[in-house]
Design a protein around this motif. Structure first.
Motif, PDB file in Angstrom:
ATOM      1  N   PHE A  79       0.871  -1.169   0.000  1.00  0.00           N
ATOM      2  CA  PHE A  79       0.000   0.000   0.000  1.00  0.00           C
ATOM      3  C   PHE A  79       0.906   1.216   0.000  1.00  0.00           C
ATOM      4  O   PHE A  79       1.783   1.339   0.846  1.00  0.00           O
ATOM      5  N   GLU A  80       0.712   2.091  -0.965  1.00  0.00           N
ATOM      6  CA  GLU A  80       1.578   3.254  -1.133  1.00  0.00           C
ATOM      7  C   GLU A  80       0.751   4.523  -1.071  1.00  0.00           C
ATOM      8  O   GLU A  80      -0.306   4.620  -1.691  1.00  0.00           O
ATOM      9  N   ALA A  81       1.205   5.506  -0.280  1.00  0.00           N
ATOM     10  CA  ALA A  81       0.477   6.765  -0.135  1.00  0.00           C
ATOM     11  C   ALA A  81       1.454   7.925   0.039  1.00  0.00           C
ATOM     12  O   ALA A  81       2.637   7.725   0.340  1.00  0.00           O
ATOM     13  N   GLU A  82       0.924   9.124  -0.148  1.00  0.00           N
ATOM     14  CA  GLU A  82       1.728  10.323   0.046  1.00  0.00           C
ATOM     15  C   GLU A  82       2.168  10.399   1.505  1.00  0.00           C
ATOM     16  O   GLU A  82       1.375  10.159   2.418  1.00  0.00           O
ATOM     17  N   ARG A  83       3.438  10.684   1.731  1.00  0.00           N
ATOM     18  CA  ARG A  83       4.012  10.666   3.079  1.00  0.00           C
ATOM     19  C   ARG A  83       3.279  11.598   4.040  1.00  0.00           C
ATOM     20  O   ARG A  83       3.056  11.267   5.197  1.00  0.00           O
ATOM     21  N   GLY A  84       2.840  12.763   3.552  1.00  0.00           N
ATOM     22  CA  GLY A  84       2.166  13.736   4.405  1.00  0.00           C
ATOM     23  C   GLY A  84       0.768  13.319   4.829  1.00  0.00           C
ATOM     24  O   GLY A  84       0.184  13.913   5.731  1.00  0.00           O
ATOM     25  N   CYS A  85       0.205  12.286   4.209  1.00  0.00           N
ATOM     26  CA  CYS A  85      -1.152  11.817   4.552  1.00  0.00           C
ATOM     27  C   CYS A  85      -1.186  10.947   5.807  1.00  0.00           C
ATOM     28  O   CYS A  85      -2.245  10.725   6.380  1.00  0.00           O
ATOM     29  N   PHE A  86      -0.037  10.449   6.225  1.00  0.00           N
ATOM     30  CA  PHE A  86       0.017   9.627   7.425  1.00  0.00           C
ATOM     31  C   PHE A  86      -0.031  10.539   8.650  1.00  0.00           C
ATOM     32  O   PHE A  86       0.851  11.372   8.843  1.00  0.00           O
ATOM     33  N   VAL A  87      -1.063  10.390   9.478  1.00  0.00           N
ATOM     34  CA  VAL A  87      -1.212  11.207  10.680  1.00  0.00           C
ATOM     35  C   VAL A  87      -0.093  10.899  11.668  1.00  0.00           C
ATOM     36  O   VAL A  87       0.429  11.788  12.340  1.00  0.00           O
ATOM     37  N   SER A  88       0.260   9.616  11.765  1.00  0.00           N
ATOM     38  CA  SER A  88       1.396   9.209  12.586  1.00  0.00           C
ATOM     39  C   SER A  88       2.286   8.303  11.744  1.00  0.00           C
ATOM     40  O   SER A  88       1.825   7.677  10.786  1.00  0.00           O
ATOM     41  N   LYS A  89       3.546   8.244  12.102  1.00  0.00           N
ATOM     42  CA  LYS A  89       4.502   7.442  11.344  1.00  0.00           C
ATOM     43  C   LYS A  89       4.141   5.955  11.452  1.00  0.00           C
ATOM     44  O   LYS A  89       3.982   5.435  12.559  1.00  0.00           O
ATOM     45  N   PRO A  90       3.982   5.266  10.313  1.00  0.00           N
ATOM     46  CA  PRO A  90       3.651   3.845  10.379  1.00  0.00           C
ATOM     47  C   PRO A  90       4.825   3.030  10.915  1.00  0.00           C
ATOM     48  O   PRO A  90       5.984   3.382  10.711  1.00  0.00           O
ATOM     49  N   THR A  91       4.487   1.961  11.636  1.00  0.00           N
ATOM     50  CA  THR A  91       5.516   1.081  12.187  1.00  0.00           C
ATOM     51  C   THR A  91       5.143  -0.373  11.883  1.00  0.00           C
ATOM     52  O   THR A  91       3.990  -0.678  11.579  1.00  0.00           O
ATOM     53  N   GLN A  92       6.118  -1.251  11.974  1.00  0.00           N
ATOM     54  CA  GLN A  92       5.861  -2.678  11.770  1.00  0.00           C
ATOM     55  C   GLN A  92       4.842  -3.147  12.801  1.00  0.00           C
ATOM     56  O   GLN A  92       4.918  -2.777  13.972  1.00  0.00           O
ATOM     57  N   MET A 108       4.403  -5.215   7.437  1.00  0.00           N
ATOM     58  CA  MET A 108       5.616  -6.008   7.681  1.00  0.00           C
ATOM     59  C   MET A 108       6.886  -5.178   7.520  1.00  0.00           C
ATOM     60  O   MET A 108       7.883  -5.436   8.168  1.00  0.00           O
ATOM     61  N   ASP A 109       6.843  -4.186   6.619  1.00  0.00           N
ATOM     62  CA  ASP A 109       8.019  -3.364   6.353  1.00  0.00           C
ATOM     63  C   ASP A 109       7.563  -2.030   5.780  1.00  0.00           C
ATOM     64  O   ASP A 109       6.477  -1.933   5.216  1.00  0.00           O
ATOM     65  N   ILE A 110       8.391  -1.022   5.927  1.00  0.00           N
ATOM     66  CA  ILE A 110       8.102   0.318   5.403  1.00  0.00           C
ATOM     67  C   ILE A 110       9.278   0.743   4.541  1.00  0.00           C
ATOM     68  O   ILE A 110      10.438   0.650   4.971  1.00  0.00           O
ATOM     69  N   THR A 111       8.995   1.172   3.299  1.00  0.00           N
ATOM     70  CA  THR A 111      10.048   1.650   2.408  1.00  0.00           C
ATOM     71  C   THR A 111       9.664   3.027   1.873  1.00  0.00           C
ATOM     72  O   THR A 111       8.503   3.428   1.921  1.00  0.00           O
ATOM     73  N   TYR A 112      10.649   3.734   1.357  1.00  0.00           N
ATOM     74  CA  TYR A 112      10.443   5.075   0.818  1.00  0.00           C
ATOM     75  C   TYR A 112      11.053   5.131  -0.570  1.00  0.00           C
ATOM     76  O   TYR A 112      12.146   5.621  -0.756  1.00  0.00           O
ATOM     77  N   GLY A 113      10.341   4.592  -1.564  1.00  0.00           N
ATOM     78  CA  GLY A 113      10.871   4.503  -2.917  1.00  0.00           C
ATOM     79  C   GLY A 113      10.720   5.787  -3.700  1.00  0.00           C
ATOM     80  O   GLY A 113      11.674   6.502  -3.965  1.00  0.00           O
ATOM     81  N   MET A 114       9.506   6.132  -4.079  1.00  0.00           N
ATOM     82  CA  MET A 114       9.234   7.321  -4.875  1.00  0.00           C
ATOM     83  C   MET A 114       9.304   8.558  -3.981  1.00  0.00           C
ATOM     84  O   MET A 114       8.862   8.513  -2.831  1.00  0.00           O
ATOM     85  N   LEU A 120       4.102   0.622   2.185  1.00  0.00           N
ATOM     86  CA  LEU A 120       3.977  -0.362   3.239  1.00  0.00           C
ATOM     87  C   LEU A 120       3.926  -1.753   2.617  1.00  0.00           C
ATOM     88  O   LEU A 120       3.098  -2.011   1.750  1.00  0.00           O
ATOM     89  N   ILE A 121       4.796  -2.640   3.047  1.00  0.00           N
ATOM     90  CA  ILE A 121       4.766  -4.039   2.622  1.00  0.00           C
ATOM     91  C   ILE A 121       3.834  -4.759   3.598  1.00  0.00           C
ATOM     92  O   ILE A 121       4.010  -4.674   4.816  1.00  0.00           O
ATOM     93  N   LEU A 122       2.838  -5.472   3.057  1.00  0.00           N
ATOM     94  CA  LEU A 122       1.756  -6.009   3.874  1.00  0.00           C
ATOM     95  C   LEU A 122       1.698  -7.531   3.901  1.00  0.00           C
ATOM     96  O   LEU A 122       2.136  -8.191   2.960  1.00  0.00           O
ATOM     97  N   GLU A 123       1.114  -8.049   4.973  1.00  0.00           N
ATOM     98  CA  GLU A 123       0.825  -9.477   5.109  1.00  0.00           C
ATOM     99  C   GLU A 123      -0.663  -9.600   5.393  1.00  0.00           C
ATOM    100  O   GLU A 123      -1.195  -8.951   6.298  1.00  0.00           O
TER     101      GLU A 123
END
Length: 131
Positions: A79-92, A108-114, A120-123
């Motif tokens: 799941f990929e979204a604009e960084r500023g849209c997250f109210v709080s920093k996502p964590t595993q 499961m994991d958080i990456t910052y590609g674009m 967010l890498i999901l399970e």
């Protein structure tokens, strides 16, 4: 204007065109016990792009009609979204619920590609509940 600025300017348009409504449920990481909702980080709505890629296992077998049957071993969702849209920093361990699809996933994991976006890498939780 740089290449990164051009990509960042596309971010909002991507979500408007391909976006999926989701609700993030931040969770507390507790060793040796089940995760619980984090009281310091409330749940929030977010719009982003959901990807579901399939990994195929082994050789496929031929059916009686001549078509190949391929077995899916696992899915690797993101799941990929604009960084500023997250109210709080996502964590595993956080839970994300895709409202339109009625599905729940664990982060499961958080990456910052674009530039300017968080991936967010999901399970899938449904797959874990069925096992």
């Amino acid at each position: 204007m740089s290449w990164n600025d051009d990509l960042a300017s596309l971010s909002e348009a991507l979500d408007e065109t391909f976006g999926t409504q989701a609700v993030m449920h931040p969770m507390l990481a507790r060793p040796n016990s089940r995760a619980a909702p984090d009281p310091k980080r409330p749940s929030f709505s977010i719009v982003g792009i959901f990807h579901e890629n399939h990994r195929y296992a082994g050789d496929s077998a031929r059916n009686s009609d001549g078509l190949k049957e391929t077995k899916i071993a696992s899915t690797e969702c993101s799941f990929e979204a604009e960084r500023g849209c997250f109210v709080s920093k996502p964590t595993q361990g956080d839970i994300i619920e895709l409202v339109e699809l009625g599905r729940r996933f664990r982060v499961m994991d958080i990456t910052y590609g674009m530039p300017g976006r968080t991936k967010l890498i999901l399970e899938s939780l449904e797959r874990l509940e069925m096992a």
